[in-house]
Design a protein around this motif. Structure first.
Motif, PDB file in Angstrom:
ATOM      1  N   MET A   1      12.043   4.933   1.867  1.00  0.00           N
ATOM      2  CA  MET A   1      12.347   5.359   0.501  1.00  0.00           C
ATOM      3  C   MET A   1      13.425   4.447  -0.082  1.00  0.00           C
ATOM      4  O   MET A   1      14.420   4.159   0.558  1.00  0.00           O
TER       5      MET A   1
ATOM      6  N   ASP B   1      10.488   7.999  -6.331  1.00  0.00           N
ATOM      7  CA  ASP B   1      10.351   7.670  -4.909  1.00  0.00           C
ATOM      8  C   ASP B   1       9.452   8.668  -4.194  1.00  0.00           C
ATOM      9  O   ASP B   1       8.608   8.283  -3.378  1.00  0.00           O
ATOM     10  N   ARG B   2       9.648   9.960  -4.498  1.00  0.00           N
ATOM     11  CA  ARG B   2       8.805  10.971  -3.864  1.00  0.00           C
ATOM     12  C   ARG B   2       7.350  10.821  -4.281  1.00  0.00           C
ATOM     13  O   ARG B   2       6.434  10.976  -3.458  1.00  0.00           O
TER      14      ARG B   2
ATOM     15  N   ARG C   1       5.903   8.007  -5.204  1.00  0.00           N
ATOM     16  CA  ARG C   1       5.364   6.842  -4.497  1.00  0.00           C
ATOM     17  C   ARG C   1       5.094   7.161  -3.033  1.00  0.00           C
ATOM     18  O   ARG C   1       4.083   6.716  -2.464  1.00  0.00           O
ATOM     19  N   LEU C   2       5.996   7.955  -2.418  1.00  0.00           N
ATOM     20  CA  LEU C   2       5.785   8.334  -1.026  1.00  0.00           C
ATOM     21  C   LEU C   2       4.537   9.196  -0.883  1.00  0.00           C
ATOM     22  O   LEU C   2       3.743   9.002   0.057  1.00  0.00           O
ATOM     23  N   GLU C   3       4.356  10.146  -1.797  1.00  0.00           N
ATOM     24  CA  GLU C   3       3.157  10.988  -1.737  1.00  0.00           C
ATOM     25  C   GLU C   3       1.897  10.155  -1.925  1.00  0.00           C
ATOM     26  O   GLU C   3       0.890  10.373  -1.235  1.00  0.00           O
TER      27      GLU C   3
ATOM     28  N   ALA D   1       1.593   7.009  -1.208  1.00  0.00           N
ATOM     29  CA  ALA D   1       1.393   6.201  -0.002  1.00  0.00           C
ATOM     30  C   ALA D   1       0.819   7.039   1.131  1.00  0.00           C
ATOM     31  O   ALA D   1      -0.094   6.600   1.855  1.00  0.00           O
ATOM     32  N   ILE D   2       1.350   8.277   1.300  1.00  0.00           N
ATOM     33  CA  ILE D   2       0.819   9.161   2.345  1.00  0.00           C
ATOM     34  C   ILE D   2      -0.645   9.493   2.066  1.00  0.00           C
ATOM     35  O   ILE D   2      -1.488   9.470   2.975  1.00  0.00           O
TER      36      ILE D   2
END
Length: 391
Positions: free
Chosen positions: A1, A209-210, A212-214, A216-217
């Protein structure tokens, strides 16, 4: 992150720009209001109604009003210049009021208003400088009046210096109290705005960021599902197909030789065909929609066909021939939503017909799954499952 860092100095500059824009708007309102509000008193002074003002002072009042009017009619001037013009006019008006009315007039109120307006329209430093200016004007007027330093004004011998000094001290105490309160409030407001903007920027950065993380996951999970589906299709399904072919060949050989194992081999072949169909279904479920923009409609058609063949429910797809979905992620989401809705219809609705409609109107995609089964009563609690929430 990725953790974003924000410069407090940059945000402070942004807050100062916001405050500057607010001051410019308020300044324009004050200039227009003052131009209109001062017109009747100016007319009364020029006409000599209610107050006898010497001719020189009347001319000076008219000059000050004309400067005020021109400043109000020139909004393209720099805000700082317009603010200082307005404040200078207020200072001159307060001095004239003290000179004409001495302590009986409202010049003290005008000079009290000057630092407060300067604080709001320019800033704390200029406000405290205006305090010094107002105090200097208040202290300068009595000796000027006493020695006739203001042409056309009264001689100024009517009020004792001690009384004038006492009133000046009281005026200064009130002014300093108000200035301290206003200054502290303005500093607190600025700090609050900076802290609020920093918190909001941090929240926006964490949200991005969250997100983008979601994404990506989700992308990694989808890639893994596609990989597993491809391995099932190209690995297990091919082995099952080879086993079925071998079993068919053995069945044919055994049947030609009149062996007793032909029936058992036929049952084994049927079992392998069922296992192969299940493996293909699992592979298609893991990797239902290709990257092709036209792949969603065929995938939904296969889904409807599976519902018809497995559950005996009439299920058909209604989609336009020119339907194109450029984003493969959107296509995949729509497919999974349709599959979950069909599963709910089969399990809970007790329906006999299901219609899957996919429409594209005004740049928006609309997916509808309707059935003729039992309806949920309005206000009823949803079933304790994850399907609707995931959809």
């Amino acid at each position: 992150m990725v953790v974003a860092t924000f410069s407090e100095q940059a945000i402070a500059q942004e807050v100062d720009q916001v405050m500057g824009a607010w001051r410019a708007r308020v300044l324009q309102v004050l200039l227009v209001f003052s131009s209109v509000a001062m017109l009747p008193p100016l007319g009364a002074i020029l006409a000599g109604y209610g107050l006898q003002v010497p001719g020189l002072l009347r001319g000076l009042c008219l000059l000050l009003y004309l400067v005020l009017l021109l400043t109000a009619l020139r909004p393209r001037l720099r805000p700082a210049l317009r603010a200082w013009l307005l404040l200078g006019l207020i200072a001159a008006a307060g001095a004239l009021q003290l000179a004409v009315g001495q302590l009986a007039g409202n010049g003290r109120i005008t000079l009290l208003l000057l630092p407060l307006l300067t604080l709001l329209l320019v800033g704390p430093r200029a406000g405290w400088a205006a305090v010094a200016l107002g105090a200097g004007l208040f202290a300068l007027v009595p000796p000027l009046l006493r020695f006739g330093g203001i042409p056309g004004s009264p001689a100024g011998a009517g009020i004792p210096s001690a009384y004038w000094s006492l009133q000046g001290v009281l005026w200064l105490v009130v002014l300093l109290t108000l200035m301290i309160l206003f200054t502290r409030f303005q500093v607190l407001q600025r700090r609050t705005m900076i802290a609020e903007r920093m918190a909001r920027r941090q929240l926006e950065a964490e949200t991005a960021d969250r997100r983008r993380l979601e994404e990506a996951i989700g992308r990694i999970g989808e890639e893994e599902r596609r990989r597993l589906g491809a391995e099932l299709h190209d690995g297990l399904c091919q082995h099952l197909t080879a086993a079925r072919l071998n079993c068919s060949a053995l069945e044919a050989t055994c049947a030609a030789a009149g062996g007793a194992g032909a029936t058992a081999l036929a049952q084994l072949r049927q079992t392998l065909e069922e296992a192969l169909g299940m493996a293909y279904d699992v592979a298609n479920g893991l990797c239902p929609v290709d990257m092709d923009p036209d792949a969603l409609a065929p995938a939904l058609e296969r889904l409807c066909r599976e519902v018809r063949e497995r559950h005996g429910i009439e299920c058909r797809l209604q989609a336009g021939p020119d339907l194109v979905i450029r984003n493969p992620e959107h296509a995949l989401h729509l497919y999974r939503i349709a599959r979950e809705a069909l599963a709910n219809a089969v399990k809970h609705a007790r329906c006999t017909r299901v219609l899957v409609a996919l429409e594209q109107t005004a740049g928006e995609l609309v997916l509808r799954v309707t059935d003729d089964g039992q309806q949920t009563s309005p206000g009823a609690a949803p079933a304790a499952g994850l399907g609707v929430g995931i959809m």
